[in-house]
Design a protein around this motif. Structure first.
Motif, PDB file in Angstrom:
ATOM      1  N   GLY A 197      -5.972   2.688  -2.387  1.00  0.00           N
ATOM      2  CA  GLY A 197      -4.714   2.683  -3.115  1.00  0.00           C
ATOM      3  C   GLY A 197      -4.901   3.051  -4.575  1.00  0.00           C
ATOM      4  O   GLY A 197      -4.156   3.870  -5.128  1.00  0.00           O
ATOM      5  N   TYR A 233      -8.946  -1.050   1.295  1.00  0.00           N
ATOM      6  CA  TYR A 233      -7.568  -0.580   1.102  1.00  0.00           C
ATOM      7  C   TYR A 233      -7.164  -0.664  -0.370  1.00  0.00           C
ATOM      8  O   TYR A 233      -6.339   0.128  -0.833  1.00  0.00           O
ATOM      9  CB  TYR A 233      -6.620  -1.377   1.989  1.00  0.00           C
ATOM     10  CG  TYR A 233      -6.863  -1.092   3.458  1.00  0.00           C
ATOM     11  CD1 TYR A 233      -6.392   0.078   4.034  1.00  0.00           C
ATOM     12  CD2 TYR A 233      -7.595  -1.972   4.255  1.00  0.00           C
ATOM     13  CE1 TYR A 233      -6.638   0.361   5.370  1.00  0.00           C
ATOM     14  CE2 TYR A 233      -7.841  -1.690   5.575  1.00  0.00           C
ATOM     15  CZ  TYR A 233      -7.357  -0.521   6.128  1.00  0.00           C
ATOM     16  OH  TYR A 233      -7.611  -0.224   7.452  1.00  0.00           O
ATOM     17  N   PHE A 275       0.836  -1.205   0.000  1.00  0.00           N
ATOM     18  CA  PHE A 275       0.000   0.000   0.000  1.00  0.00           C
ATOM     19  C   PHE A 275       0.870   1.254   0.000  1.00  0.00           C
ATOM     20  O   PHE A 275       0.601   2.215  -0.733  1.00  0.00           O
ATOM     21  CB  PHE A 275      -0.917   0.003   1.226  1.00  0.00           C
ATOM     22  CG  PHE A 275      -1.859   1.167   1.279  1.00  0.00           C
ATOM     23  CD1 PHE A 275      -3.073   1.131   0.607  1.00  0.00           C
ATOM     24  CD2 PHE A 275      -1.532   2.305   2.012  1.00  0.00           C
ATOM     25  CE1 PHE A 275      -3.945   2.213   0.654  1.00  0.00           C
ATOM     26  CE2 PHE A 275      -2.400   3.390   2.052  1.00  0.00           C
ATOM     27  CZ  PHE A 275      -3.607   3.341   1.373  1.00  0.00           C
ATOM     28  N   THR A 276       1.919   1.253   0.813  1.00  0.00           N
ATOM     29  CA  THR A 276       2.820   2.400   0.872  1.00  0.00           C
ATOM     30  C   THR A 276       3.474   2.654  -0.478  1.00  0.00           C
ATOM     31  O   THR A 276       3.583   3.800  -0.932  1.00  0.00           O
ATOM     32  CB  THR A 276       3.892   2.183   1.946  1.00  0.00           C
ATOM     33  OG1 THR A 276       3.262   1.968   3.223  1.00  0.00           O
ATOM     34  CG2 THR A 276       4.821   3.382   2.043  1.00  0.00           C
ATOM     35  N   THR A 332      -4.672   8.718   1.869  1.00  0.00           N
ATOM     36  CA  THR A 332      -3.938   7.600   2.484  1.00  0.00           C
ATOM     37  C   THR A 332      -3.734   7.733   3.985  1.00  0.00           C
ATOM     38  O   THR A 332      -3.555   6.726   4.669  1.00  0.00           O
ATOM     39  CB  THR A 332      -2.568   7.444   1.816  1.00  0.00           C
ATOM     40  OG1 THR A 332      -1.778   8.637   2.039  1.00  0.00           O
ATOM     41  CG2 THR A 332      -2.710   7.219   0.324  1.00  0.00           C
ATOM     42  N   SER A 365      -5.841   6.829  -4.893  1.00  0.00           N
ATOM     43  CA  SER A 365      -4.704   7.730  -4.708  1.00  0.00           C
ATOM     44  C   SER A 365      -3.876   7.839  -5.977  1.00  0.00           C
ATOM     45  O   SER A 365      -3.587   8.943  -6.460  1.00  0.00           O
ATOM     46  CB  SER A 365      -3.829   7.234  -3.554  1.00  0.00           C
ATOM     47  OG  SER A 365      -2.681   8.040  -3.399  1.00  0.00           O
ATOM     48  N   ALA A 370       0.252   3.442  -3.186  1.00  0.00           N
ATOM     49  CA  ALA A 370      -0.642   4.563  -2.883  1.00  0.00           C
ATOM     50  C   ALA A 370       0.089   5.821  -2.440  1.00  0.00           C
ATOM     51  O   ALA A 370      -0.492   6.911  -2.484  1.00  0.00           O
ATOM     52  CB  ALA A 370      -1.640   4.154  -1.797  1.00  0.00           C
ATOM     53  N   ILE A 371       1.357   5.696  -2.014  1.00  0.00           N
ATOM     54  CA  ILE A 371       2.086   6.870  -1.522  1.00  0.00           C
ATOM     55  C   ILE A 371       3.343   7.146  -2.345  1.00  0.00           C
ATOM     56  O   ILE A 371       3.478   8.220  -2.946  1.00  0.00           O
ATOM     57  CB  ILE A 371       2.453   6.689  -0.034  1.00  0.00           C
ATOM     58  CG1 ILE A 371       1.181   6.509   0.808  1.00  0.00           C
ATOM     59  CG2 ILE A 371       3.259   7.891   0.461  1.00  0.00           C
ATOM     60  CD1 ILE A 371       1.442   6.255   2.272  1.00  0.00           C
ATOM     61  N   VAL A 382      -3.044   4.275   6.828  1.00  0.00           N
ATOM     62  CA  VAL A 382      -1.723   3.741   7.151  1.00  0.00           C
ATOM     63  C   VAL A 382      -1.685   3.125   8.547  1.00  0.00           C
ATOM     64  O   VAL A 382      -1.232   1.989   8.728  1.00  0.00           O
ATOM     65  CB  VAL A 382      -0.656   4.841   7.014  1.00  0.00           C
ATOM     66  CG1 VAL A 382       0.690   4.342   7.527  1.00  0.00           C
ATOM     67  CG2 VAL A 382      -0.533   5.280   5.561  1.00  0.00           C
TER      68      VAL A 382
END
Length: 350
Positions: A115, A111, A30-31, A95, A118, A34-35, A99
């Motif tokens: 994701g 989630y 996810f990190t 997000t 984002s 999505a980030i 987290v």
């Protein structure tokens, strides 16, 4: 006796076990998707726009009417600034709520949606703004319809692929336990009342959304937009205010009528009568995203919930096979009284 030590690699640093790595994989994925990937796209788009500043006029078109004609201009340097600020703010808003729950082992399909959203929104913004800059180099015009179409298709495609590739964190086990009832006399009356409200962070986001909408309305009016645009912005602002009033805080009541939950604005009002309750349970910790897919009044599958925040909840199983829950402090006391009222109603033949 020998003590257990964490596994270490060749460098002597602790390494994760297979089970620990599997537990953290959803958060890592996810990190990344999505980030980190959206942030990389924002940085790349901002860098490209900065490199084009030398070929752009001092003032560039930033808004177009329905006929595709530019009707608003801004300094060229404002475009990369807008890309960076708006892009990073979008990633943070989408997000940030996810987290911490993911790190704590929360699960569920939501989630994947977050994701994909984002990445998709960032792709949309970066393509729109970068194309706006590129087409206006040396005084060229922007083919607005084509740019919007390509950006939208790319955003949907990237968001869908990201959502499909992200692993679905396994949902946690059902944590609810059956509430034990008190012993109530046939003519004894009892009631339990509480107010439950969103967390400070959630409330701040809601207020921030309202302030942003209000400022947009004021800006639309001050810049001489059409009456329709001003009215539309005002309607959106009022709807956001109404939504906040109806979903940020709730009053919860347990009495002879059953379980009643109403917003502090009075509406909506949700009630489960005693005769409609099969079983009363207590969930010691509802996780809004994993258990109900978000915050507020939620309905997912056969479950309906009033979920202003994370915390304990009263959960009732209904005669129609559905369940209803509400997150509220001291849920165990409320559930215990509700179970007692349900038992007494059944014994009295109601």
């Amino acid at each position: 006796m020998p003590t257990e030590r964490p596994m270490t690699g060749d460098s002597g640093q602790p390494t994760l076990s297979a089970d620990e790595l599997a537990r953290r994989r959803p958060l890592i994925a996810f990190t990344a998707v999505a980030i980190l990937l959206p942030v990389f796209a924002i940085v790349l788009a901002t860098a490209v726009q900065l490199s084009l500043l030398g070929s752009l006029p001092d003032q560039i078109a930033m808004h177009w009417n329905l006929a595709g004609e530019p009707d608003r201009w801004a300094p060229a340097w404002s475009l990369p600034l807008t890309t960076a600020v708006l892009g990073l703010l979008t990633v943070a808003l989408i997000t940030a709520p996810a987290v911490r729950p993911l790190a704590q082992g929360d699960g569920g399909w939501v989630y994947r949606v977050l994701g994909g959203t984002s990445l998709g929104v960032v792709v949309l913004l970066t393509i729109l703004f970068t194309a706006t800059a590129w087409y206006q180099t040396d005084g060229r015009t922007v083919p607005v319809a084509g740019v919007v179409g390509v950006a939208a298709l790319a955003a949907v495609a990237c968001g869908a692929v990201a959502a499909a590739l992200l692993p679905i964190p396994p949902a946690g086990a059902d944590r609810a336990a059956v509430a034990s009832g008190l012993s109530l006399a046939p003519d004894e009356r009892a009631a339990w009342l509480r107010t439950t409200a969103a967390s400070t962070g959630t409330a701040a986001l809601a207020v921030g959304g309202f302030v942003l909408a209000l400022l947009t309305t004021i800006y639309t009016w001050a810049t001489g937009e059409s009456t329709g645009a001003v009215v539309g912005a005002a309607v959106v602002t009022l709807l956001i205010l109404l939504a906040i009033a109806m979903t940020v805080a709730f009053r919860v009541r347990v009495d002879e009528r059953g379980l009643t939950v109403s917003s502090v604005a009075g509406l909506p009002r949700l009630r489960v009568p005693l005769e409609d309750i099969v079983e009363v349970r207590v969930n010691p910790e509802v996780r809004p995203l994993g258990d109900y897919g978000g915050y507020g009044i939620r309905r997912i599958g056969t479950r309906t919930g009033v979920v202003p925040r994370r915390g304990p909840a009263i959960v009732v199983e209904r005669t129609n096979g559905r369940s209803f829950g509400v997150v509220v402090d001291d849920a165990e006391t409320g559930a215990t009284l509700l179970a007692a009222l349900v038992d007494r109603a059944k014994q009295s033949g109601r």
